[in-house]
Write a protein that holds these residues in place. Structure first.
Motif, PDB file in Angstrom:
ATOM      1  N   GLY A 282     -13.119  -3.282   8.132  1.00  0.00           N
ATOM      2  CA  GLY A 282     -13.170  -2.616   6.556  1.00  0.00           C
ATOM      3  C   GLY A 282     -14.369  -1.955   6.303  1.00  0.00           C
ATOM      4  O   GLY A 282     -15.618  -2.381   6.822  1.00  0.00           O
ATOM      5  N   PHE A 283     -14.518  -0.669   5.612  1.00  0.00           N
ATOM      6  CA  PHE A 283     -15.569   0.044   5.228  1.00  0.00           C
ATOM      7  C   PHE A 283     -15.479  -0.121   3.802  1.00  0.00           C
ATOM      8  O   PHE A 283     -14.846   0.462   3.119  1.00  0.00           O
ATOM      9  CB  PHE A 283     -15.627   1.339   5.729  1.00  0.00           C
ATOM     10  N   PHE A 284     -16.595  -0.942   3.217  1.00  0.00           N
ATOM     11  CA  PHE A 284     -16.545  -1.301   1.877  1.00  0.00           C
ATOM     12  C   PHE A 284     -17.605  -0.338   1.377  1.00  0.00           C
ATOM     13  O   PHE A 284     -18.774  -0.397   1.758  1.00  0.00           O
ATOM     14  CB  PHE A 284     -16.876  -2.570   1.530  1.00  0.00           C
ATOM     15  N   THR A 285     -17.298   0.498   0.252  1.00  0.00           N
ATOM     16  CA  THR A 285     -18.065   1.440  -0.364  1.00  0.00           C
ATOM     17  C   THR A 285     -18.230   0.910  -2.034  1.00  0.00           C
ATOM     18  O   THR A 285     -17.225   0.690  -2.650  1.00  0.00           O
ATOM     19  CB  THR A 285     -17.733   2.874  -0.413  1.00  0.00           C
ATOM     20  N   ARG A 286     -19.594   0.834  -2.200  1.00  0.00           N
ATOM     21  CA  ARG A 286     -19.922   0.432  -3.479  1.00  0.00           C
ATOM     22  C   ARG A 286     -19.725   1.365  -4.524  1.00  0.00           C
ATOM     23  O   ARG A 286     -20.748   1.826  -4.993  1.00  0.00           O
ATOM     24  CB  ARG A 286     -21.281  -0.410  -3.585  1.00  0.00           C
TER      25      ARG A 286
ATOM     26  N   TYR B 153     -11.452   0.582   2.595  1.00  0.00           N
ATOM     27  CA  TYR B 153     -10.828   1.157   3.764  1.00  0.00           C
ATOM     28  C   TYR B 153     -10.471   0.016   4.773  1.00  0.00           C
ATOM     29  O   TYR B 153     -11.496  -0.408   5.456  1.00  0.00           O
ATOM     30  CB  TYR B 153     -11.501   2.507   4.235  1.00  0.00           C
ATOM     31  N   TYR B 154      -9.215  -0.315   5.206  1.00  0.00           N
ATOM     32  CA  TYR B 154      -9.144  -1.248   6.159  1.00  0.00           C
ATOM     33  C   TYR B 154      -8.076  -1.315   7.122  1.00  0.00           C
ATOM     34  O   TYR B 154      -7.271  -0.216   6.770  1.00  0.00           O
ATOM     35  CB  TYR B 154      -9.035  -2.719   5.377  1.00  0.00           C
ATOM     36  N   ALA B 155      -8.232  -2.066   8.276  1.00  0.00           N
ATOM     37  CA  ALA B 155      -7.018  -1.888   9.290  1.00  0.00           C
ATOM     38  C   ALA B 155      -7.039  -3.313   9.985  1.00  0.00           C
ATOM     39  O   ALA B 155      -8.295  -3.682  10.316  1.00  0.00           O
ATOM     40  CB  ALA B 155      -7.359  -0.862  10.242  1.00  0.00           C
TER      41      ALA B 155
ATOM     42  N   MET C  59     -23.030   1.049   1.536  1.00  0.00           N
ATOM     43  CA  MET C  59     -21.817   0.678   2.316  1.00  0.00           C
ATOM     44  C   MET C  59     -21.945  -0.597   3.167  1.00  0.00           C
ATOM     45  O   MET C  59     -23.095  -0.925   3.667  1.00  0.00           O
ATOM     46  CB  MET C  59     -21.294   1.634   3.141  1.00  0.00           C
ATOM     47  N   VAL C  60     -20.958  -1.365   3.312  1.00  0.00           N
ATOM     48  CA  VAL C  60     -20.816  -2.493   4.117  1.00  0.00           C
ATOM     49  C   VAL C  60     -19.683  -2.428   5.206  1.00  0.00           C
ATOM     50  O   VAL C  60     -18.495  -1.910   4.766  1.00  0.00           O
ATOM     51  CB  VAL C  60     -20.707  -3.696   3.507  1.00  0.00           C
ATOM     52  N   VAL C  61     -20.006  -2.609   6.468  1.00  0.00           N
ATOM     53  CA  VAL C  61     -18.836  -2.679   7.469  1.00  0.00           C
ATOM     54  C   VAL C  61     -18.500  -4.192   7.550  1.00  0.00           C
ATOM     55  O   VAL C  61     -19.426  -4.631   8.036  1.00  0.00           O
ATOM     56  CB  VAL C  61     -19.150  -1.924   8.689  1.00  0.00           C
ATOM     57  N   SER C  62     -17.362  -4.581   7.448  1.00  0.00           N
ATOM     58  CA  SER C  62     -16.908  -5.911   7.752  1.00  0.00           C
ATOM     59  C   SER C  62     -15.832  -5.946   8.671  1.00  0.00           C
ATOM     60  O   SER C  62     -15.028  -5.246   8.803  1.00  0.00           O
ATOM     61  CB  SER C  62     -16.343  -6.562   6.448  1.00  0.00           C
ATOM     62  N   VAL C  63     -16.224  -6.841   9.733  1.00  0.00           N
ATOM     63  CA  VAL C  63     -15.107  -7.261  10.853  1.00  0.00           C
ATOM     64  C   VAL C  63     -14.888  -8.622  10.806  1.00  0.00           C
ATOM     65  O   VAL C  63     -15.737  -9.459  10.743  1.00  0.00           O
ATOM     66  CB  VAL C  63     -15.670  -6.492  12.082  1.00  0.00           C
ATOM     67  N   CYS C  64     -13.619  -9.159  11.171  1.00  0.00           N
ATOM     68  CA  CYS C  64     -13.359 -10.512  11.549  1.00  0.00           C
ATOM     69  C   CYS C  64     -12.308 -10.830  12.230  1.00  0.00           C
ATOM     70  O   CYS C  64     -11.630  -9.895  12.653  1.00  0.00           O
ATOM     71  CB  CYS C  64     -13.348 -11.179  10.016  1.00  0.00           C
ATOM     72  N   GLY C  65     -12.335 -11.865  12.864  1.00  0.00           N
ATOM     73  CA  GLY C  65     -11.034 -12.430  13.490  1.00  0.00           C
ATOM     74  C   GLY C  65     -11.546 -12.505  15.039  1.00  0.00           C
ATOM     75  O   GLY C  65     -12.842 -12.881  15.151  1.00  0.00           O
TER      76      GLY C  65
END
Length: 408
Positions: free
Chosen positions: A28-32, A87-89, A184-190
């Motif tokens: 996900g791209f997290f925009t504040r 924004y996520y996938a 912004m923060v880019v978050s990844v998981c799994g």
């Protein structure tokens, strides 16, 4: 689970929660940025921008963007709120690099004039659609009434007037200021190779220029105003009440969430037994919305217009009783089990972890594992609830009612 983090020279932070046992990956791209970061002239631009991000780049058309997501089998979307756009996938692990590459490109859209003018009509159609959904409209209007001049009262969708008057140049200026890497923060998981993702993001996004966009979070207790609006197209009355609550930065947010569940969960709550089970309302719920430096509880009730005053009297009684007598240990235990079950089930998939992971970093600059949140919820006591009630009174609310014409 293993947490990893790196920050690029331009301020873009990349965080990851590694779970090798997971069968999928999420990014996900997290925009504040959201409607509270807008002014009246550009109200709705954050949500409008979310739409425009899917219109493509200088190298990718909108059709090619959609084909790329389809080819990867991605479950993807985006959402805009008062203070963030995400924004996520979610994909199979072997496609995480491809979908991260795609999102990295889309984060620098072309924002073409012809796309902008065309999309205005889509936005206005969405505004009209929500006007036909009173359960959303009443919350939007109550929020505006509750927050008054505070920016959290700005509508996420904007208005037909603000969308019509907005120019593509205003949107491009807003984008340059708010979609900066240090905002912004880019978050990844799994099931992820964090270092590979971080290298890719650095390659694709490392040249973006920071802007020091920032935000000044301010506390606001609400106007406490009351308004009733009649709508001849309605068959049922819709009631929204908003009262002050804790912010995302407040440690008491776990106790606040439990209190909201005790009062207004969809089943087994005080609202349920007094309003829904007694056939006075079809829906009666409480939600906690903790935000940047401010928070609200909102109650939403749908009922027959003949029952509005009776329902409001019962709500006042319920809230007064909670403040006078507190809650019971049995209620706290039941609410705790509900929240823990919901958290555990949601967290079983990387997509379910993604939003919490990203928001915790955006609001707190802190990694919180599922175990951290479980421990925090298990640690809430009756004394914590009492302390919360002493600080925030749910009885001091702003009230908005949408109802069919009363004199029929």
């Amino acid at each position: 689970m293993e947490f990893k983090k790196t920050t690029l020279d331009n301020g873009l932070t990349i965080i990851g929660e590694v779970n090798p046992a997971a069968q999928s990956s999420a990014v996900g791209f997290f925009t504040r940025t959201g409607s509270r970061d807008e002014n009246a002239q550009i109200n709705g631009v954050s949500h409008f921008l979310e739409h425009m991000m899917f219109k493509g780049t200088d190298k990718l058309s909108a059709l090619e963007v959609n084909k790329a997501f389809d080819r990867l089998g991605a479950k993807f979307n985006a959402f805009t709120s008062e203070e963030s756009t995400v924004y996520y996938a979610a994909v199979l692990p072997e496609y995480l690099q491809d979908v991260t590459d795609l999102w990295s490109q889309l984060m620098r859209p072309s924002l073409r004039d012809d796309d902008f003018e065309m999309e205005k009509n889509v936005i206005k159609e969405e505004i009209a659609m929500y006007k036909d959904m009173p359960q959303f409209d009443v919350v939007d209007k109550c929020r505006e009434l509750h927050f008054g001049v505070h920016p959290c009262g700005h509508s996420v969708l904007g208005t037909n007037e603000s969308i019509d008057a907005m120019t593509a140049e205003q949107m491009r200026e807003y984008f340059a200021r708010r979609y900066a890497p240090d905002n912004m923060v880019v978050s990844v998981c799994g099931n992820i190779d964090f270092d590979a993702v971080a290298d890719l993001v650095a390659q694709k996004c490392g040249h973006w220029q920071p802007s020091n966009a920032g935000r000044e979070p301010t506390w606001f207790s609400g106007t406490g105003e009351c308004r009733v609006e009649e709508n001849e197209n309605l068959m049922r009355a819709h009631i929204c009440l908003m009262s002050p609550a804790v912010s995302m930065q407040d440690e008491k947010r776990f106790a606040a969430s439990l209190l909201g569940t005790i009062i207004g969960d969809t089943t087994g709550s005080r609202y349920f037994w007094r309003l829904v089970d007694n056939a006075l309302a079809e829906t009666a719920v409480v939600h906690l919305d903790s935000m940047d430096g401010v928070g609200v509880y909102y109650s939403y009730v749908q009922c027959d217009k003949a029952n509005v005053n009776k329902v409001l009297d019962i709500i006042r009684d319920v809230l007064a009783e909670v403040h006078r007598d507190g809650v019971t240990q049995a209620e706290l235990d039941k609410a705790r089990n509900k929240l823990l079950s919901s958290m555990a089930i949601r967290s079983e998939q990387p997509m379910g972890r993604l939003v919490g992971l990203g928001f915790n970093w955006m609001y707190l600059q802190e990694y919180r594992s599922l175990a951290d949140d479980v421990e925090a919820i298990r640690g809430v006591t009756l004394q914590d609830i009492d302390a919360l009630l002493a600080e925030h009174s749910l009885s001091e609310f702003t009230q908005y009612v949408l109802t069919p014409p009363v004199a029929e």
